[in-house]
Each structure stands twice: as structure tokens, then as C-alpha cells.
Design a protein around this motif. Structure first.
Motif, PDB file in Angstrom:
ATOM      1  N   ALA A 175      50.173  40.685  36.935  1.00 50.50           N
ATOM      2  CA  ALA A 175      50.034  39.421  37.664  1.00 50.50           C
ATOM      3  C   ALA A 175      51.279  38.587  37.477  1.00 50.50           C
ATOM      4  N   ARG A 196      49.885  36.127  42.009  1.00 48.12           N
ATOM      5  CA  ARG A 196      49.966  37.434  42.662  1.00 48.12           C
ATOM      6  C   ARG A 196      49.429  38.495  41.718  1.00 48.12           C
ATOM      7  N   PHE A 197      48.523  39.325  42.220  1.00 49.31           N
ATOM      8  CA  PHE A 197      47.900  40.364  41.416  1.00 49.31           C
ATOM      9  C   PHE A 197      48.131  41.731  42.049  1.00 49.31           C
ATOM     10  N   LYS A 209      47.209  41.286  45.984  1.00 52.10           N
ATOM     11  CA  LYS A 209      46.517  40.116  46.539  1.00 52.10           C
ATOM     12  C   LYS A 209      47.185  38.855  46.006  1.00 52.10           C
ATOM     13  N   PHE A 261      46.508  34.744  45.473  1.00 50.98           N
ATOM     14  CA  PHE A 261      45.526  33.673  45.438  1.00 50.98           C
ATOM     15  C   PHE A 261      46.222  32.343  45.173  1.00 50.98           C
ATOM     16  N   ILE A 300      41.507  35.825  37.760  1.00 47.65           N
ATOM     17  CA  ILE A 300      41.633  37.242  37.418  1.00 47.65           C
ATOM     18  C   ILE A 300      40.307  37.972  37.639  1.00 47.65           C
ATOM     19  N   TYR A 356      39.899  38.643  41.309  1.00 41.03           N
ATOM     20  CA  TYR A 356      40.683  39.806  41.717  1.00 41.03           C
ATOM     21  C   TYR A 356      39.986  41.107  41.341  1.00 41.03           C
ATOM     22  N   THR A 357      39.525  41.209  40.103  1.00 39.58           N
ATOM     23  CA  THR A 357      38.886  42.461  39.680  1.00 39.58           C
ATOM     24  C   THR A 357      37.592  42.704  40.453  1.00 39.58           C
ATOM     25  N   GLN A 391      37.074  42.036  43.510  1.00 41.32           N
ATOM     26  CA  GLN A 391      37.412  42.473  44.866  1.00 41.32           C
ATOM     27  C   GLN A 391      38.108  43.826  44.902  1.00 41.32           C
ATOM     28  N   SER A 392      38.382  44.411  43.737  1.00 45.70           N
ATOM     29  CA  SER A 392      39.165  45.644  43.670  1.00 45.70           C
ATOM     30  C   SER A 392      38.267  46.859  43.454  1.00 45.70           C
TER      31      SER A 392
END
Length: 314
Positions: free
Chosen positions: A9, A17-18, A32, A34, A46, A49-50, A52-53
Motif C-alpha cells: 500500500a 493505493r493498494f 485499487k 481509495f 485496509i 480492500y481485503t 473486495q479482493s
């Protein structure tokens, strides 16, 4: 996906940004972006993000953050997030390493291909010497890397602004009305463009404010104050880049990154920029031989995080 991944990140003042990589690979997956303002806490971002992954486990995490990273408590000066590395590691059940965002930028340089760099002037790196990266975005980041790979910790974006002509001296005097101390970040950043515009208007007795995007749009449209502001911004950045070269001994190149420069390449006078970089009195001859380039690559901070994980940089 059942295998564990490494999460990276790049946390700036405005956006987070991730991405993730499969261990043993350099390919950034699942990128992605955010807005930081959308999440009260960093851990919320964070986890978003996880969630959605498509991976199941995170084994290692490397964060590049826009601020000091020497202590366990990370407090970002240009956004509202603050957190403990130890607590984050416990909450996420993964190894967490944290580096400065421009430490990540400098780590990315050797991974970039020629098409991801725009050279200003003829000198090119010879290898085996110091390189430095600086760049304006929400703030102004600076970092340098020794030939050994050691990254020099730096908050050089907060050194004081030093004018080189009467116009810049007048800008400084005007900005003292706003700030007791005018750092280069107060000028070379998104807010810096707004400050320069306000100061240029003030010098003509005009009271006016514009945002950075409006200033660049105005410069393209030929607005007098917007053009003057962008020219001042680029000229001062050229001088500061030359100062960084001398401060760090960056004979293998100074690389300009960050979110602003790639968006205003059409407004940049390359000859003036290089002239201001070189103009260092008795050391002008040295600066003339230092490579100077603008980084065009997408996500260099994330690429630097991947490199940090490979090298075990913390």
C-alpha cells in the motif's frame, strides 16, 4: 485464490493505493485507489480492500506512508490517519513493515524501463553512486538511496524556501502573512500551487483564491496569474531539485515523481527547469553533469513496496 499473498500500500495525503503480489512475482494485482477521507481509520481502509479482493490469506504487508516511520506510532502529517504498527500487525495477523513513501519511490527507480522516464538534459546514470527522488503531490517528498541500497531517511520537503530572485523574495514576504515559516512544501505541492497563486495575485493588489486543478486549467487557457503561478512552481522545483542533488550527492540522478508533474508536462519549460537545476554558483558544473528525469510510471510507490519486501527493507 487459496495461496497467501503479499499486500502493498502507498498511503499519501489524499489517496491510499493498494495492490497485492504473489510471493516470488513482481506483478501488481488488484490495484485499487481509495480516498483517505472516506475512512475514519487506516485499518478500515485496509479491511475494505481485503474484503473486495479474491485472496484468502495475507502473509506480509508493506506500507509506504507519507511521514516519519522511525517509531511504532505512525502519524501522517497530511491526513487524519494515525496508528501503531504493532497493533496493526496484531489486528491483521500478518507481518507489517512500514517505509517512507519516498523511500518506496527511490526503491522503484531501478525497476523502471526507459519509457517510464522522461529525461531532462543529456546526462545519464553510470551506476554505483547516490540517487535521489523528490516529488510534489499533497505534500513534498524527498528520499535518497546509497550505492549500498541503504535509504537515507528524510523529511527534506520541510526545509525552508530560499528565493533566488526579487520576484521570489516578494512571494516569500507575501507568504509570511500566512505562515510564520515557509517551507518548500508550502510552495511545491497541491496546496503550494494555491499558495503561489494567492501570493502572485496579492502582489498586484488582487484578492483571489483558486484550487490547484483550477490553476492548471487556467494556465492552459492563458490566464495571466495561472501562467505565472505554474512558471514559478516549475522554476522553484528545478532549484530545489538541484539543492537536493547537492545535499545528497546524488550523482547517479535526481528523479522527479509525485502526482502533480505528470499532469502538467505540457506546461513545463524543460530548458528553464534544467537551467534552474544547474544554477548552483561554484557547483553549477557538477549539477550540469547530474542526470535529471521525470518519472512517468504508474504506481511507483507500490513497485517500491514490492522491492522493499524482496530486500527485507523496514
Amino acid at each position: 485464490m487459496n495461496k497467501s499473498v503479499h499486500l502493498v500500500a502507498d498511503i499519501g495525503g489524499t489517496n491510499a493505493r493498494f495492490a497485492y503480489v504473489i510471493p516470488g512475482s513482481d506483478e501488481l494485482l488488484g490495484i485499487k485507489i481509495f480516498p483517505c477521507a472516506d475512512f475514519p481509520l487506516f485499518i478500515d481502509a485496509i479491511r475494505a480492500y481485503t474484503d473486495q479482493s479474491d485472496f484468502e490469506f495475507v502473509d506480509k504487508i508493506c506500507l509506504a506512508v507519507a511521514g516519519p516511520v522511525e517509531s511504532d506510532w505512525i502519524d501522517l502529517p497530511n491526513n487524519h490517519w494515525a496508528f501503531s504498527r504493532t497493533e496493526l500487525q496484531t489486528s491483521l495477523a500478518a507481518s507489517v513493515s512500514i517505509i517512507n513513501d519516498f523511500g518506496a519511490q527511490v526503491l522503484s527507480i531501478n525497476q523502471l524501463c526507459e519509457s517510464e522516464l522522461k529525461w531532462l538534459g543529456a546526462p545519464r546514470p553510470k551506476g554505483g553512486q547516490v540517487m535521489a527522488v523528490l516529488g510534489p503531490g499533497t505534500g513534498l517528498g524527498v528520499s535518497a538511496m546509497m550505492p549500498s541500497g541503504f535509504i537515507l531517511p528524510s523529511e527534506a520537503g520541510h526545509v525552508a524556501f530560499a528565493p533566488v530572485n526579487n520576484h521570489e523574495l516578494n512571494l516569500l514576504k507575501t507568504l509570511w502573512q500566512r505562515y510564520e515559516r515557509v517551507s518548500v512544501e508550502r510552495i511545491l505541492s497541491g496546496m503550494g500551487l494555491a499558495n503561489l497563486y494567492w501570493a502572485n495575485c496579492q502582489l498586484d493588489g488582487v484578492e483571489r483564491e483558486l484550487t490547484a486543478p483550477d490553476i492548471t486549467a487556467g494556465a492552459r487557457a492563458g490566464d495571466e496569474y495561472c501562467v505565472r503561478t505554474v512558471n514559478d512552481f516549475c522554476a522553484i522545483l528545478g532549484s530545489v531539485a538541484g539543492d537536493v542533488a547537492l545535499m545528497t550527492g546524488a550523482n547517479d540522478g535526481v528523479y522527479l515523481s509525485g502526482g502533480i508533474l505528470p499532469r502538467i508536462l505540457d506546461l513545463l519549460d524543460e530548458d528553464i527547469f534544467r537551467k534552474r537545476f544547474n544554477s548552483k554558483g561554484r557547483f553549477s558544473g557538477i549539477c550540469q553533469n547530474i542526470p535529471l528525469a521525470i518519472v512517468l510510471a504508474e504506481q511507483p510507490g507500490l513497485k517500491g513496496c514490492v522491492e522493499a519486501l524482496k530486500k527485507g527493507v523496514e
